[in-house]
Design a protein around this motif. Structure first.
Motif, PDB file in Angstrom:
ATOM      1  N   GLN A   6      -1.114  27.788  -9.045  1.00 44.98           N
ATOM      2  CA  GLN A   6      -1.337  27.593 -10.239  1.00 44.98           C
ATOM      3  C   GLN A   6      -0.551  28.527 -11.368  1.00 44.98           C
ATOM      4  O   GLN A   6      -1.160  28.522 -13.037  1.00 44.98           O
ATOM      5  CB  GLN A   6      -2.658  29.210  -9.586  1.00 44.98           C
ATOM      6  CG  GLN A   6      -3.800  29.468 -11.068  1.00 44.98           C
ATOM      7  CD  GLN A   6      -5.011  30.188 -10.201  1.00 44.98           C
ATOM      8  OE1 GLN A   6      -5.310  30.794  -9.217  1.00 44.98           O
ATOM      9  NE2 GLN A   6      -5.791  30.835 -11.164  1.00 44.98           N
ATOM     10  N   SER A  29      -7.368  30.121  -3.787  1.00 43.92           N
ATOM     11  CA  SER A  29      -5.666  30.062  -4.066  1.00 43.92           C
ATOM     12  C   SER A  29      -5.434  30.778  -3.122  1.00 43.92           C
ATOM     13  O   SER A  29      -4.552  29.866  -2.230  1.00 43.92           O
ATOM     14  CB  SER A  29      -5.419  31.296  -5.034  1.00 43.92           C
ATOM     15  OG  SER A  29      -5.425  30.695  -6.270  1.00 43.92           O
ATOM     16  N   ASP A  46      -3.067  23.105  -7.353  1.00 41.48           N
ATOM     17  CA  ASP A  46      -4.331  24.845  -7.358  1.00 41.48           C
ATOM     18  C   ASP A  46      -4.738  24.971  -8.937  1.00 41.48           C
ATOM     19  O   ASP A  46      -3.078  25.085  -9.916  1.00 41.48           O
ATOM     20  CB  ASP A  46      -3.744  26.188  -7.427  1.00 41.48           C
ATOM     21  CG  ASP A  46      -4.190  27.222  -6.967  1.00 41.48           C
ATOM     22  OD1 ASP A  46      -5.598  27.325  -7.168  1.00 41.48           O
ATOM     23  OD2 ASP A  46      -3.814  27.811  -6.281  1.00 41.48           O
TER      24      ASP A  46
HETATM   25 MG    MG Z   1      -7.172  30.795  -7.980  1.00 41.48          MG
END
Ligand code: MG
Ligand code: ADP
Length: 322
Positions: A97, A57, A171
């Motif tokens: 994410q 990330s 993500d």
């Molecule tokens: Mg991550």
């Protein structure tokens, strides 16, 4: 897909990352990324695969401008993020994410708002098309806070697409998503890629990388420990496994030695795994050897090495080294 004005960069790279470092702490003691260099070809589906906490990330947040790098160079679709921040941001659509949606807007308003933010001319807004594509047409006018997790994920994918970027970054796109939706999203990402969009995704699901990606980089503890086409990664280990079930787990020394000569023997309770390199020993030879042994075989199956095996081997090897 209106991608025409995004000409493919001369060097055909969607992304060029050199010597990228990131420390979140002030005294630069614990790195999240350590000297990462990576080229991502335009037109690929590129997987950044690694365990939780590996730095995936962090890497894509730097690319998209959400996190500031400590040092290094990032070029997005030919634009250096330090010199051409706006252009490099326009070249990317990001699906983060976290499911951070605008709870008080409807999906329709969300997409319109983002189209406006990216200066997309009103007659080119893709709101209806994207809602349809993501199976959200009947939720177009509901408050986003009433959407299920899966619907929110789909809305975020639509949101990343409003300005028709040549690169879409996802993500962990299917974390916490049910099997049916996962298949649907994979199909959609593949379709997008066929239309010319470069897809970069992070995942800790090996199955996802194996199914979707043509290139895979493995990230572990802030470093890239492998970066290859999926094909070369899969053929790299050149290993085949034969699972053998025995009535009794008794080996004569003669059998053991015989098998050890042509491969590696791993003995469990009443099961045996025989690992061999099919480029060096033919499967026929292995079967002949087994047939001529005194082993009382009751069952038998073969298995090609999977990406999972390679991944585990590589991360283990790397962790042992440091
Ligand atoms: Mg991550
Ligand atoms: P991944 O996405 O691969 O799970 P991350 O990039 O989220 O990994 O995290 C990499 C490392 O950086 C981890 O050790 C994590 O704890 C740390 N980290 C991530 N974000 C922050 C932050 N905002 N502040 C401090 N440390 C962070």
């Amino acid at each position: 897909m209106n991608n025409n004005y995004w000409e493919i960069p001369e060097n055909k790279l969607a992304l060029e990352i050199s010597n990228l470092n990131k420390y979140y702490d002030k005294d630069n003691k614990n790195f999240a990324l350590n000297n990462v260099s990576l080229n991502i070809p335009a037109g690929s589906i590129f997987g950044l695969l690694g365990p939780n906490g590996a730095g995936k990330s962090t890497l894509i947040n730097i690319i998209s401008g959400a996190v500031i790098k400590t040092s290094g160079k990032v070029i997005v679709w030919g634009y250096d993020i330090d010199k051409h921040r706006k252009q490099s941001k326009l070249a990317i659509g990001v699906v983060p994410q976290e499911l951070n949606i605008d709870a008080f807007f409807t999906p329709q308003e969300t997409l319109n708002l983002h189209s406006g933010m990216f200066n997309v001319p009103k007659n080119s807004w893709r709101t209806d098309e994207l809602l349809e594509l993501m199976d959200l047409s009947d939720k177009a006018k509901s408050y986003s806070r009433t959407l299920s997790g899966g619907m929110r994920r789909r809305l975020l994918v639509a949101k990343a697409m409003v300005h028709s970027p040549p690169i879409v970054i996802l993500d962990e796109p299917t974390a916490g998503v049910d099997v049916e939706l996962r298949q649907k999203l994979w199909k959609y990402f593949k379709k997008l890629n066929k239309q010319g969009v470069t897809i970069i995704l992070t995942t800790h699901y090996l199955e996802e990388a194996e199914n979707l990606c043509d290139h895979i980089a493995i990230v572990n503890k802030g470093k890239i420990i492998a970066n290859e086409t999926k094909k070369s990664l899969l053929t790299k280990s050149n290993k085949k496994i034969i699972n053998i079930k025995l009535s009794k787990n008794e080996f004569s020394e003669k059998d053991k030695n015989f098998l050890k000569n042509i491969g590696e023997l791993i003995i469990y309770e009443n099961q045996v795994e025989f690992h061999f390199n099919p480029n060096k020993v033919s499967t026929k030879k292995v079967i002949e050897t087994l047939y001529n042994s005194d082993l009382d075989i009751i069952d038998f199956s073969t298995k090609d090495i999977s990406l999972e095996d390679i991944f585990i081997n590589m991360t283990n090897e790397y962790n042992r080294k440091i």
